[in-house]
Design an enzyme around this catalytic site. Structure first.
Site, mmCIF file in Angstrom:
data_model
loop_
_atom_site.group_PDB
_atom_site.id
_atom_site.type_symbol
_atom_site.label_atom_id
_atom_site.label_comp_id
_atom_site.label_asym_id
_atom_site.label_seq_id
_atom_site.Cartn_x
_atom_site.Cartn_y
_atom_site.Cartn_z
ATOM 1 N N TRP A 1 0.824 -1.220 0.000
ATOM 2 C CA TRP A 1 0.000 0.000 0.000
ATOM 3 C C TRP A 1 0.854 1.265 0.000
ATOM 4 O O TRP A 1 0.317 2.369 -0.115
ATOM 5 C CB TRP A 1 -0.932 0.022 1.220
ATOM 6 C CG TRP A 1 -2.034 -0.993 1.192
ATOM 7 C CD1 TRP A 1 -2.291 -1.924 0.209
ATOM 8 C CD2 TRP A 1 -3.043 -1.189 2.187
ATOM 9 N NE1 TRP A 1 -3.385 -2.680 0.549
ATOM 10 C CE2 TRP A 1 -3.874 -2.248 1.755
ATOM 11 C CE3 TRP A 1 -3.334 -0.571 3.416
ATOM 12 C CZ2 TRP A 1 -4.965 -2.701 2.504
ATOM 13 C CZ3 TRP A 1 -4.416 -1.020 4.158
ATOM 14 C CH2 TRP A 1 -5.219 -2.073 3.699
ATOM 15 N N LYS A 2 2.152 1.107 0.192
ATOM 16 C CA LYS A 2 3.067 2.268 0.239
ATOM 17 C C LYS A 2 2.541 3.294 1.251
ATOM 18 O O LYS A 2 1.971 2.902 2.262
ATOM 19 C CB LYS A 2 3.273 2.838 -1.166
ATOM 20 C CG LYS A 2 3.723 1.735 -2.141
ATOM 21 C CD LYS A 2 4.203 2.236 -3.456
ATOM 22 C CE LYS A 2 4.625 1.052 -4.330
ATOM 23 N NZ LYS A 2 5.160 1.454 -5.628
ATOM 24 N N HIS B 1 12.992 -2.453 -1.039
ATOM 25 C CA HIS B 1 12.144 -1.954 -2.136
ATOM 26 C C HIS B 1 12.881 -0.811 -2.843
ATOM 27 O O HIS B 1 13.582 -0.027 -2.200
ATOM 28 C CB HIS B 1 10.807 -1.472 -1.579
ATOM 29 C CG HIS B 1 9.827 -1.152 -2.654
ATOM 30 N ND1 HIS B 1 9.837 0.050 -3.321
ATOM 31 C CD2 HIS B 1 8.842 -1.892 -3.210
ATOM 32 C CE1 HIS B 1 8.880 0.023 -4.247
ATOM 33 N NE2 HIS B 1 8.268 -1.146 -4.199
ATOM 34 N N GLU C 1 11.619 -6.857 -9.151
ATOM 35 C CA GLU C 1 10.870 -5.671 -9.568
ATOM 36 C C GLU C 1 11.802 -4.747 -10.340
ATOM 37 O O GLU C 1 12.532 -3.948 -9.728
ATOM 38 C CB GLU C 1 10.341 -4.910 -8.342
ATOM 39 C CG GLU C 1 9.364 -5.689 -7.501
ATOM 40 C CD GLU C 1 8.459 -4.779 -6.698
ATOM 41 O OE1 GLU C 1 7.245 -4.868 -6.871
ATOM 42 O OE2 GLU C 1 8.965 -3.960 -5.912
ATOM 43 N N GLY D 1 0.044 -0.078 -7.003
ATOM 44 C CA GLY D 1 -1.153 0.703 -7.361
ATOM 45 C C GLY D 1 -2.440 -0.098 -7.423
ATOM 46 O O GLY D 1 -3.463 0.320 -6.876
HETATM 47 P P1 PGA Z 1 3.219 -0.947 -8.830
HETATM 48 O O1 PGA Z 1 4.190 -1.074 -7.560
HETATM 49 O O2 PGA Z 1 2.418 -2.214 -8.885
HETATM 50 O O3 PGA Z 1 2.384 0.271 -8.548
HETATM 51 O O4 PGA Z 1 4.103 -0.777 -10.018
HETATM 52 C C1 PGA Z 1 4.846 -2.275 -7.301
HETATM 53 C C2 PGA Z 1 5.822 -2.054 -6.175
HETATM 54 O O5 PGA Z 1 6.367 -0.945 -6.079
HETATM 55 O O6 PGA Z 1 6.051 -2.955 -5.357
#
Ligand code: PGA
Length: 258
Positions: free
Chosen positions: A10-11, A94, A166, A236
């Site tokens: 969720w950041k 991350h 990622e 997102g």
């Molecule tokens: P995103 O983010 O799905 O919005 O690209 C993924 C993440 O940062 O772990």
């Protein structure tokens, strides 16, 4: 048997009441699934209340970060020791932590070590940025990030961890370029190969490797269908409960087809 992991990052979104509302919806729309493990990584402040609100048959919690010292004079920090009764997992390394908060390779290694010392499973994020990709340095970057981060660990500890590949350029906040599944396959294979070189084939087989970077309900199946892709880390698209539930449903369908 490995469960497919669908993890929501969720950041820095949602205060406590917004998070509670989202949990209320998620509890309703997400079923308990034997082969799918759904992990939620909410902002730190909301972890405590959410831990009392989630349906524990359906969800596990992760922190998005923590500090590598267990306690002490570190103003503003929270340790893995403080989180150990609250979360099963911690996202570590991350790209937003590496880029915005200058987390370098030794810092990430110390965090992975501290996480495991406190009985929490790391979800270690690794990935190259656009310039590194263009320069043909992807494998070197992956190698360095991976081998440094796990250099203090035993094979047994590595077996239990989760690695999220990622690519920075594919994350929605850093450009969100769509990654081709065939390109992702090569890196997933490379990560497993590196682990197998260091810890043997069995450990490499056990470790779960996720893909992350602009994954949504439309694209998730194309990544989960890759050989050795054990799940997805979603930013997102995890903020909207119906889309997140659809992603979980796609993962379920795929697992029950294979
Ligand atoms: P995103 O983010 O799905 O919005 O690209 C993924 C993440 O940062 O772990």
């Amino acid at each position: 048997m490995k469960r497919t992991m669908i993890a929501a990052n969720w950041k820095m979104h949602f205060d406590t009441s917004e998070a509670s509302i989202l949990i209320h919806h998620l509890n309703k729309v997400v079923p308990a699934l034997r082969l799918i493990e759904v992990v939620l990584a909410p902002p730190l402040l909301t972890l405590q209340p959410i831990s009392n609100e989630i349906d524990r048959r359906k969800f596990r919690l992760a922190s998005q970060n923590a500090f590598f010292q267990d306690e002490g004079a570190y103003t503003g920090e929270v340790s893995f020791t403080m989180l150990r009764d609250l979360v099963h997992y911690s996202i570590i390394g991350h790209s937003e932590r590496r880029i915005y908060f200058n987390e370098d390779l030794p810092t990430v290694k110390n965090k992975v070590t501290a996480c495991i010392r406190n009985g929490i499973n790391p979800i270690l994020c690794i990935g190259e940025n656009k310039a590194e990709k263009v320069a043909g340095r992807t494998k070197q970057v992956i190698h360095d990030q991976l081998t440094t981060a796990i250099s203090n660990l035993t094979g047994h500890e590595v077996s239990d961890m989760v690695i999220a590949y990622e690519p920075v350029w594919a994350i929605s906040t850093f450009g969100g370029e769509v990654a081709q599944p065939t390109d992702i396959q090569k890196i997933l294979d490379y990560i497993r190969f590196q682990i197998s070189e260091l810890f043997g084939a069995k450990v490499a087989q056990n470790v779960r490797i996720l893909y992350g970077g602009s994954v949504n309900a439309d694209s998730v199946s194309s990544y989960l269908a890759l050989d050795g892709c054990d799940g997805a880390l979603i930013g997102g698209a995890s903020l909207k409960y119906l889309e997140f539930a659809e992603i979980i449903n796609k993962a379920y369908i795929l697992r029950h087809q294979s």
